[in-house]
Design a protein around this motif. Structure first.
Motif, PDB file in Angstrom:
ATOM      1  N   SER A 487     -13.075   2.419 -17.121  1.00  0.00           N
ATOM      2  CA  SER A 487     -12.698   1.023 -17.297  1.00  0.00           C
ATOM      3  C   SER A 487     -12.241   0.489 -15.946  1.00  0.00           C
ATOM      4  N   ILE A 488     -12.736  -0.675 -15.561  1.00  0.00           N
ATOM      5  CA  ILE A 488     -12.422  -1.249 -14.254  1.00  0.00           C
ATOM      6  C   ILE A 488     -11.843  -2.644 -14.432  1.00  0.00           C
ATOM      7  N   ALA A 489     -10.767  -2.924 -13.713  1.00  0.00           N
ATOM      8  CA  ALA A 489     -10.199  -4.279 -13.649  1.00  0.00           C
ATOM      9  C   ALA A 489     -10.453  -4.809 -12.253  1.00  0.00           C
ATOM     10  N   CYS A 490     -10.973  -6.030 -12.160  1.00  0.00           N
ATOM     11  CA  CYS A 490     -11.252  -6.595 -10.837  1.00  0.00           C
ATOM     12  C   CYS A 490     -10.903  -8.087 -10.814  1.00  0.00           C
ATOM     13  N   ALA A 491     -10.622  -8.585  -9.617  1.00  0.00           N
ATOM     14  CA  ALA A 491     -10.166  -9.966  -9.465  1.00  0.00           C
ATOM     15  C   ALA A 491     -11.216 -10.797  -8.751  1.00  0.00           C
ATOM     16  N   ALA A 492     -11.594 -11.911  -9.385  1.00  0.00           N
ATOM     17  CA  ALA A 492     -12.451 -12.907  -8.745  1.00  0.00           C
ATOM     18  C   ALA A 492     -11.643 -14.201  -8.699  1.00  0.00           C
ATOM     19  N   ALA A 493     -11.137 -14.537  -7.509  1.00  0.00           N
ATOM     20  CA  ALA A 493     -10.251 -15.697  -7.324  1.00  0.00           C
ATOM     21  C   ALA A 493      -9.023 -15.551  -8.227  1.00  0.00           C
ATOM     22  N   ASN A 494      -8.831 -16.482  -9.178  1.00  0.00           N
ATOM     23  CA  ASN A 494      -7.644 -16.420 -10.038  1.00  0.00           C
ATOM     24  C   ASN A 494      -7.912 -15.710 -11.363  1.00  0.00           C
ATOM     25  N   SER A 495      -9.118 -15.186 -11.554  1.00  0.00           N
ATOM     26  CA  SER A 495      -9.490 -14.576 -12.839  1.00  0.00           C
ATOM     27  C   SER A 495      -9.467 -13.056 -12.753  1.00  0.00           C
ATOM     28  N   LEU A 496      -8.957 -12.440 -13.820  1.00  0.00           N
ATOM     29  CA  LEU A 496      -8.943 -10.989 -13.928  1.00  0.00           C
ATOM     30  C   LEU A 496     -10.004 -10.570 -14.938  1.00  0.00           C
ATOM     31  N   TYR A 497     -11.032  -9.874 -14.469  1.00  0.00           N
ATOM     32  CA  TYR A 497     -12.128  -9.419 -15.341  1.00  0.00           C
ATOM     33  C   TYR A 497     -11.972  -7.930 -15.608  1.00  0.00           C
ATOM     34  N   MET A 498     -12.309  -7.522 -16.827  1.00  0.00           N
ATOM     35  CA  MET A 498     -12.206  -6.121 -17.200  1.00  0.00           C
ATOM     36  C   MET A 498     -13.547  -5.668 -17.805  1.00  0.00           C
ATOM     37  N   TYR A 499     -13.984  -4.485 -17.397  1.00  0.00           N
ATOM     38  CA  TYR A 499     -15.256  -3.907 -17.837  1.00  0.00           C
ATOM     39  C   TYR A 499     -15.032  -2.489 -18.294  1.00  0.00           C
ATOM     40  N   TYR A 500     -15.892  -2.006 -19.186  1.00  0.00           N
ATOM     41  CA  TYR A 500     -15.813  -0.616 -19.619  1.00  0.00           C
ATOM     42  C   TYR A 500     -17.220  -0.081 -19.777  1.00  0.00           C
ATOM     43  N   ALA A 501     -17.321   1.248 -19.776  1.00  0.00           N
ATOM     44  CA  ALA A 501     -18.638   1.897 -19.927  1.00  0.00           C
ATOM     45  C   ALA A 501     -18.505   3.119 -20.818  1.00  0.00           C
TER      46      ALA A 501
END
Length: 501
Positions: A487-501
């Motif tokens: 699971s990865i959390a990453c920041a694009a500007a002011n947004s926090l996106y989370m992904y899983y595999a």
């Protein structure tokens, strides 16, 4: 901030197979055309050791905490989580927990210098009595925070007869209190004969709880230059802070003094050739730490050898290929981030163009090199002109050490497999519909004295994964990998996106 999510669990990928990444959640996503405020841009991300909490810091000096909910909802405890198969795909769910203002803008009057409130790094400390502890730092000042739940006390009932209580209220306008203090009671404060039978002590209840963040200690006035790293020791008692020229060792309990363990400042500043860019403690050996430099080298130091660690125990650097030097060589060689693998055997480093994986037992060169955005090499002049070449991208490793990840431009991030024989190289965009592309054709180049060097992931020049021209204004600098899941959390500007595999 609000969260939204989609996706469902997948199968069990083998160690060498490429993971199928899915979008999980987004917090703070902006509407189309909405302008992002500078203070809202995320500048730091960190999972705690359990993976149940996630912290982000922003340029406005705020720290926002998120907590995991899917394990609680299904009654899964931490021991069960650790015994689960790492390769099984799960859909982690986080929710907003609380936020607090960690740093404020300051002004150094002695140096006529403005100190930004921007959070440079966040590090979790050991939890105790269900309270959360973390360190946060801006350019000059480190703070130690305690976040705990406190019960809110409220007066639930007065147990008084309303008709009597109204008739016995003091009339301040008519001088009720003045009469009282002058030695006589006014009519407003008179009691009925026999007293008030319904008068009781008020009942205080504490049903609701509130999260309270309290600054326990402030570690200040120890750095002349901007702090770029903080890292807690595995002993749970000490931590380091690093700026361009010095690394200081602190005790968590003592805020008014630190011990300088590394000083690379030359006697004459004109002789300065390199600066410290990142520093981190070994995950289990409390005497070992590593720091990287702007020349592309990593130094491993042992606190048992000497109190002053200006001399290193090991030096890791890649030899420059003859005839390949250019004006940009030194700039792009600068390491922006280093991370120890969970077992402490490997160090991952990120320079401007590549990710490199180093074995701490082999200092002749990296064991693997991953090309992040090789197609930008012809554009280095443009990147220098708009200062993008100085962007500091972070990197991270999976908890099992089989994969590494880092960010790029156009809000892309890349995941590489680093197991022997793996050709995994996936590109995803930080959005609700992440585009992905597998880049399979790694070329293995043998190198004297250093075993096999793996170079993977070269992309088509000039276009991103959507076939659009590359956008240098959007960049994914900060990301973190969950300590025990894919699971990865990453920041694009002011947004926090989370992904899983």
């Amino acid at each position: 901030m609000s969260g939204s999510g989609s996706g469902s669990g997948g199968g069990e990928p083998s160690a060498s197979a490429s993971l199928d990444w899915k979008f999980s959640q987004v917090f703070g996503e902006r509407a189309a055309g909405e302008e992002v405020q500078e203070v809202d841009i995320i500048s730091a991300i960190e999972f705690d050791k359990s993976g149940d909490h996630l912290a982000t810091g922003d340029r406005g000096g705020r720290v926002v905490l998120f907590e995991r909910t899917d394990t609680k909802d299904h009654g899964i405890n931490r021991r069960e989580m650790e015994s689960m198969d790492y390769s099984v795909s799960r859909h982690p769910e986080f929710r907003y927990k609380t936020e607090f203002q960690s740093h404020e803008p300051e002004f150094d009057y002695l140096k006529s210098l403005e100190i930004e409130e921007k959070i440079n790094k966040i590090k979790w400390c050991q939890t105790a009595n269900s309270s959360l502890f973390l360190l946060s730092t801006n350019d000059k000042t480190i703070k130690f925070w305690k976040v705990q739940e406190k019960k809110i006390k409220k007066i639930s009932e007065m147990n008084m007869d309303a008709s009597i209580s109204n008739s016995t209220k003091p009339n301040i306008a008519n001088g009720g209190y003045a009469d009282r203090f002058s030695g006589s009671l006014s009519d407003d404060l008179s009691f009925p004969p026999g007293g008030i039978s319904s008068l009781r002590l008020p009942v205080v209840t504490s049903n609701e709880t509130s999260l309270v963040a309290r600054c326990r200690r402030v570690y200040a006035h120890a750095h002349d230059y901007h702090i770029n790293s903080i890292s807690q020791n595995s002993d749970g008692e000490t931590f380091i802070s690093a700026d361009d020229l010095r690394i200081n060792l602190w005790n968590l309990e003592i805020s008014n003094q630190s011990f300088n363990i590394v000083d690379v400042k030359p006697q004459n500043m004109e002789d300065l050739t390199e600066v410290i860019t990142s520093a981190e403690f070994h995950p289990s050996h409390c005497n070992t730490l590593a720091y990287s430099s702007s020349k592309g080298s990593i130094r491993l130091i042992d606190l048992r050898q000497s109190a002053l660690c200006d001399s290193h125990a090991k030096l890791f650097e890649e030899q420059e290929a003859p005839g390949s030097r250019s004006f940009f060589t030194e700039i792009i060689a600068s390491i922006s981030d280093i991370k120890f693998a969970r077992d402490g055997r490997y160090i991952l480093s990120r320079d401007y163009m590549t990710l490199k994986l180093w074995d701490i037992n082999m200092d002749s060169g990296p064991v693997a090199t991953f090309q992040v955005h090789e197609y930008l090499r012809p554009k280095l002049c443009d990147l220098y002109e708009n200062d993008s070449i100085f962007d500091k991208f972070e990197c991270c490793l999976s908890g099992d050490g089989k994969r590494v990840a880092t960010g790029s431009y156009s809000n892309l991030f890349r995941v590489f497999g680093c197991s022997p024989g793996s050709a995994e190289a996936t590109t995803l965009e930080a959005s609700k519909n992440p585009t992905r592309r597998q880049v399979q054709t790694p070329s293995r180049l043998s190198k004297p004295m250093s075993g096999n060097v793996v170079r993977r992931g070269s992309e088509s020049p000039g276009v991103d994964s959507n076939g659009n021209s590359f956008d240098f204004t959007t960049k994914l600098l900060h990301l973190a990998w969950h300590p025990s899941e894919n699971s990865i959390a990453c920041a694009a500007a002011n947004s926090l996106y989370m992904y899983y595999a």
